[in-house]
Design an enzyme around this catalytic site. Sequence first.
Site, short mmCIF file in Angstrom:
data_model
loop_
_atom_site.label_atom_id
_atom_site.label_comp_id
_atom_site.label_asym_id
_atom_site.label_seq_id
_atom_site.Cartn_x
_atom_site.Cartn_y
_atom_site.Cartn_z
N LYS A 114 0.84 -1.21 0.00
CA LYS A 114 0.00 0.00 0.00
C LYS A 114 0.87 1.25 0.00
CE LYS A 114 -1.96 2.52 3.25
NZ LYS A 114 -1.82 3.81 2.53
N GLU A 190 9.95 0.64 10.59
CA GLU A 190 10.99 1.66 10.36
C GLU A 190 10.28 2.99 10.61
OE1 GLU A 190 13.28 4.13 9.69
OE2 GLU A 190 12.83 3.96 7.56
N CYS A 224 13.33 10.46 7.87
CA CYS A 224 13.55 9.97 9.24
C CYS A 224 15.03 10.02 9.58
CB CYS A 224 13.00 8.57 9.40
SG CYS A 224 13.84 7.38 8.37
N GLU A 321 9.97 15.46 15.14
CA GLU A 321 10.56 15.48 13.81
C GLU A 321 10.33 16.80 13.08
OE1 GLU A 321 9.11 11.66 12.10
OE2 GLU A 321 11.14 11.62 11.29
#
Length: 363
Positions: A114, A190, A224, A321
């Site tokens: 997906k 992850e 990331c 982040e």
Amino acid sequence: MDASSRGGLLHRLADLLERERSVLATLESMDTGKPFLHAFFVDLDGSIKTLRYYAGWTDKIHGKTMPVDENFVCFTKHEPVGVCGAIIPWNFPLLMFTWKIAPALACGNTLVIKPAEQTPLTALHVGALIKEAGFPPGVVNILPGFGPTAGAAIASHMNIDKVAFTGSTEVGQLIKAAAAKSNLKRVTLELGGKNPCIVFADSDLQSAVEETQKGSFFNQGQACTAASRVYVEEPVYDEFVRLSVERAKNIAIGDPMEPRTSHGPQIDQHQFDKILELVASGKKEGATLECGGCAVEDRGLFIHPTIFSDVKDHMRIAKEELIFSRRGQRSRLFLFSRVNCYNALHAQAPFGGFKMSGNGREL
Ligand code: ADP
């Protein structure tokens, strides 16, 4: 299928990605807003190399023999997991797609994958190439859709044997819970990161500025692996901030299709709002905004590259982040780990995080 035939198919797919390199880079740039040249050189290069690297592995997956006691011959044999589910994010859509399909196909698995709802285009185009390469029907199933419906269906499906997820830590927790509650499928995660970078007083400051900014602003900061926290030794702190601001102000923001552009728009309204909200929190918590921190006027979802100084570890901008901050504090904490290396992705090397940045490894 014979191992060498699987390798042949993966090589054929890599050939087709090479043939369609400009088309795929254009689609990726239109879909994500990343500069076309970055898509062409970074994303496509990494995707093609990933397919070729795993094409080479198909017939080199060996078991072992063990000298057990008594009169037995004992060996291990690696078997495919079966049906692998994969759920991927929007920051490197095609690269993440190949990172998921190449190792799974090399080992003889099938996939249901997906793409992120923001960025389905390159996955769908590669779907046509997978057919053209000659993969048997049903081996790669591309399922565009939203997370809480299509994504959740993969994570909780009884006939999917493994789920590999790349995305936020919060959704990673949902995936693991869904896997546990359904069929205990294997899970690899992850997840997000907030990576420190350390600059010592004796470093070449100009190149330290270059490297930290390549690490942090690449892909509009949406990675990331972004070097979003920089710890600078006291004696060079002020000079480092000055050089950083000077460079950040000269970053070419604009139309991703223009060759000179190195900074495009954020992926969507949600991320745009999240970044500006974090910038506001940084100001409120007492950090000094050195440059950026606001949208480019009348340009949709473009945000100026942003630098804060006087950041303390407890502030949200130092923990969450997407924002680039600097702090003058001597740090020896990371001296013995692998440091100061960002966005260095190689098909030949494993990739992944520790603790709540994920379990298992990509590649
Ligand atoms: P990001 O911050 O990168 O948008 P997400 O974790 O929300 O992170 O999205 C990454 C991927 O996870 C996307 O493909 C998204 O559709 C999918 N996703 C989001 N929510 C869920 C969920 N509840 N279950 C499964 N997949 C999800």
